[in-house]
Design a protein around this motif. Structure first.
Motif, short mmCIF file in Angstrom:
data_model
loop_
_atom_site.label_atom_id
_atom_site.label_comp_id
_atom_site.label_asym_id
_atom_site.label_seq_id
_atom_site.Cartn_x
_atom_site.Cartn_y
_atom_site.Cartn_z
N ASP A 212 59.44 51.85 36.17
CA ASP A 212 58.22 52.06 35.39
C ASP A 212 56.98 51.56 36.11
OD1 ASP A 212 59.68 53.21 33.41
OD2 ASP A 212 59.59 51.52 32.03
N VAL A 213 55.86 52.14 35.72
CA VAL A 213 54.54 51.70 36.17
C VAL A 213 53.78 51.18 34.96
CG1 VAL A 213 52.36 52.43 37.18
CG2 VAL A 213 54.50 53.38 38.04
N ASN A 214 53.24 49.98 35.06
CA ASN A 214 52.37 49.45 34.02
C ASN A 214 50.93 49.87 34.30
OD1 ASN A 214 54.38 48.04 32.55
ND2 ASN A 214 54.28 46.35 34.00
N VAL A 215 50.26 50.39 33.30
CA VAL A 215 48.90 50.90 33.48
C VAL A 215 47.94 50.05 32.66
CG1 VAL A 215 47.39 52.91 33.31
CG2 VAL A 215 49.84 53.22 33.80
N PHE A 216 46.94 49.50 33.34
CA PHE A 216 45.93 48.65 32.72
C PHE A 216 44.58 49.36 32.80
CE2 PHE A 216 49.24 46.16 34.62
CZ PHE A 216 49.46 45.06 33.78
N ILE A 217 43.83 49.35 31.72
CA ILE A 217 42.53 50.05 31.68
C ILE A 217 41.48 49.12 31.08
CG2 ILE A 217 41.25 52.05 30.81
CD1 ILE A 217 43.94 53.49 30.47
N ASN A 218 40.32 49.05 31.75
CA ASN A 218 39.16 48.40 31.13
C ASN A 218 37.97 49.34 31.24
OD1 ASN A 218 38.12 48.14 33.74
ND2 ASN A 218 38.54 45.95 33.88
N GLU A 219 36.78 48.83 31.05
CA GLU A 219 35.61 49.70 30.99
C GLU A 219 35.30 50.40 32.30
OE1 GLU A 219 32.34 47.41 29.66
OE2 GLU A 219 33.10 47.13 27.62
N ASN A 220 35.67 49.79 33.41
CA ASN A 220 35.26 50.34 34.71
C ASN A 220 36.42 50.71 35.63
OD1 ASN A 220 32.43 49.74 34.19
ND2 ASN A 220 32.98 47.59 34.48
N GLN A 221 37.63 50.23 35.35
CA GLN A 221 38.74 50.38 36.28
C GLN A 221 40.02 50.80 35.57
OE1 GLN A 221 38.38 49.68 39.64
NE2 GLN A 221 36.28 48.90 39.49
N ILE A 222 40.90 51.42 36.36
CA ILE A 222 42.27 51.65 35.92
C ILE A 222 43.19 51.10 37.01
CG2 ILE A 222 42.34 54.00 36.86
CD1 ILE A 222 44.22 54.71 34.48
N LEU A 223 44.23 50.39 36.61
CA LEU A 223 45.14 49.75 37.55
C LEU A 223 46.57 50.20 37.24
CD1 LEU A 223 46.06 47.57 39.63
CD2 LEU A 223 45.94 45.91 37.77
N PHE A 224 47.25 50.71 38.28
CA PHE A 224 48.65 51.11 38.17
C PHE A 224 49.47 50.07 38.94
CE2 PHE A 224 45.98 54.81 37.91
CZ PHE A 224 46.52 55.57 36.89
N ALA A 225 50.38 49.37 38.24
CA ALA A 225 51.12 48.27 38.86
C ALA A 225 52.61 48.54 38.76
CB ALA A 225 50.77 46.95 38.18
N ALA A 226 53.28 48.54 39.93
CA ALA A 226 54.74 48.63 39.99
C ALA A 226 55.26 47.35 40.61
CB ALA A 226 55.15 49.86 40.79
N LYS A 227 56.52 47.34 41.01
CA LYS A 227 57.14 46.11 41.48
C LYS A 227 56.42 45.51 42.69
CE LYS A 227 61.54 44.32 43.22
NZ LYS A 227 62.94 44.66 43.61
N ASP A 228 56.14 46.31 43.69
CA ASP A 228 55.58 45.79 44.94
C ASP A 228 54.20 46.35 45.27
OD1 ASP A 228 57.87 44.25 45.57
OD2 ASP A 228 58.89 46.07 46.24
N ILE A 229 53.57 47.04 44.33
CA ILE A 229 52.31 47.70 44.66
C ILE A 229 51.37 47.72 43.47
CG2 ILE A 229 53.17 50.01 44.08
CD1 ILE A 229 51.59 51.03 46.53
N GLU A 230 50.09 47.59 43.75
CA GLU A 230 49.03 47.77 42.76
C GLU A 230 48.04 48.79 43.32
OE1 GLU A 230 48.83 43.35 40.62
OE2 GLU A 230 47.20 44.04 41.94
N PHE A 231 47.67 49.74 42.49
CA PHE A 231 46.73 50.79 42.87
C PHE A 231 45.59 50.78 41.86
CE2 PHE A 231 44.97 55.03 42.77
CZ PHE A 231 45.02 55.50 44.08
N THR A 232 44.38 50.50 42.33
CA THR A 232 43.22 50.38 41.45
C THR A 232 42.21 51.46 41.76
OG1 THR A 232 43.50 47.98 41.43
CG2 THR A 232 41.40 48.83 40.63
N SER A 233 41.64 52.08 40.73
CA SER A 233 40.61 53.10 40.92
C SER A 233 39.46 52.85 39.96
CB SER A 233 41.18 54.49 40.69
OG SER A 233 40.15 55.48 40.70
#
Length: 366
Positions: A212-233
């Protein structure tokens, strides 16, 4: 910093992070990747100020530290090393690289000059299988506008609504919508727009991620977090169009087609449609066939027939062949349905037995 890592793991981390390294930016530091240590692991980071990636890999950490290195040079060096294990030692702003065959030194820049990659310290907005998210993104990414003159159309619309996640994209000539069911209801209701070009990169990265990928969202960013990687946009500001109003509720003509045969016929027709805005003509015949035609004053013409089941009325309509192929090449089901209501109204393409994906294409005037 003093550490030793497996070449294979470091090369993979550099390959992933290298996808977002800036090659044309005015800041030299943006063409670098950052190496650092964290909790007994090595972290490789890269950013172009719109997207950031953190990638963790295991290794033997003898001394903590951090440094930035020219991404392209360091990647080429690592890929060229024959040995399975690589030792790294930072002294001042030089990185000494040692293997069984090599003793190399690369000049770096201080890590404090490297931009901070944002993190979101909240509970995940939702979680989703990496493979499911990848397939869903592939079904909508291509429908976003390449031109950024209208920024909201160059993004992917995310609508988080309870147990549902809706992804959509449109360039005003076509629209793709995918509806996903989340395994756990989201506590938040959110509507955001994420740049399509960053979601294309994410879908490539997700190909190598299991679980699974955990997805975090705030007002300016979205973050996709897996076991060994984080991808922020970053997010795109603005309101996504109310696209629901252009999805036809009913259609006069419906055909169910074998996807692979449809792709083959369209590829042939598109060879003759290049000089005519990729325009192909589809003739639906209730006797049980679709004729696909393309005409070029310079090249010639093509006409192919697919035997199929058609319900409703006979019909004729013209489309951009590439727009149809974009969807067909990403649909996994063996059969698709194509629906229309007159030559001036949008056509609808869907998997024949799946109701959670809809692709709308505006017709060409023939």
């Amino acid at each position: 910093m003093k550490a030793s890592v497996l070449k294979e793991n470091l090369a993979k981390a550099l390959s992933v992070c290298g996808r977002v390294v800036s090659t044309k930016g005015s800041l030299e530091i943006l063409s670098n990747i950052m190496l650092s240590t964290e909790n007994g692991r090595m972290k490789v980071s890269a950013t172009n100020l719109e997207v950031g990636i953190n990638y963790w890999l295991g290794g033997k950490i003898d001394k903590d530290g951090e440094i930035t290195l020219p991404a392209r040079l360091f990647t080429d060096v690592v890929n060229s090393i024959i040995s399975e294990k690589i030792e790294l030692f930072v002294e001042d702003y030089n990185v000494h690289i040692k293997s069984s065959n090599d003793n190399l030194t690369i000049k770096g820049l201080p890590a404090e000059d490297f931009p901070i990659i944002p993190t979101i310290k909240e509970e995940p907005t939702f979680s989703i299988s990496a493979s499911v998210l990848k397939d869903a993104l592939n079904l909508v990414n291509f429908a976003a506008a390449i031109d950024e003159s209208r920024p909201v159309l160059s993004g992917i619309y995310f609508n988080v609504l309870g147990e549902k996640l809706v992804l959509a994209a449109t360039d005003s000539y076509r629209l793709a919508e995918k509806v996903l069911t989340l395994s756990k209801k989201s506590a938040k209701k959110m509507e955001i727009i994420v740049p399509a070009k960053t979601m294309i990169e994410l879908s490539r990265i997700l190909s190598d991620i299991t679980g699974d990928v955990n997805v975090f969202i705030n007002e300016n960013q979205i973050l996709f977090a897996a076991k060994d990687i984080e991808f922020t946009s970053r997010l795109i500001e603005g309101q996504f169009p109310n696209y629901k109003q252009i999805i036809p509720e009913e259609n006069e003509t419906k055909a169910v087609l074998p996807k692979d045969e449809f792709i083959g016929v369209l590829k042939v027709a598109s060879l003759f449609a290049r000089e005519n805005a990729n325009s192909i003509n589809l003739l639906f015949k209730t006797k049980g066939e679709i004729e696909i035609k393309a005409i070029s004053a310079q090249v010639g013409e093509s006409s192919s027939t697919i035997k199929t089941t058609i319900t409703g009325k006979d019909g004729e309509i013209s489309f951009n062949a590439r727009y149809i192929l974009d969807a067909l090449n990403n649909i996994k089901e063996d059969k698709v349905s194509f629906e229309m209501s007159g030559k001036l109204n949008p056509g609808t393409l869907k998997p024949a037995e799946v109701t959670d994906y809809t692709y709308i294409i505006m017709p060409l005037r023939s």
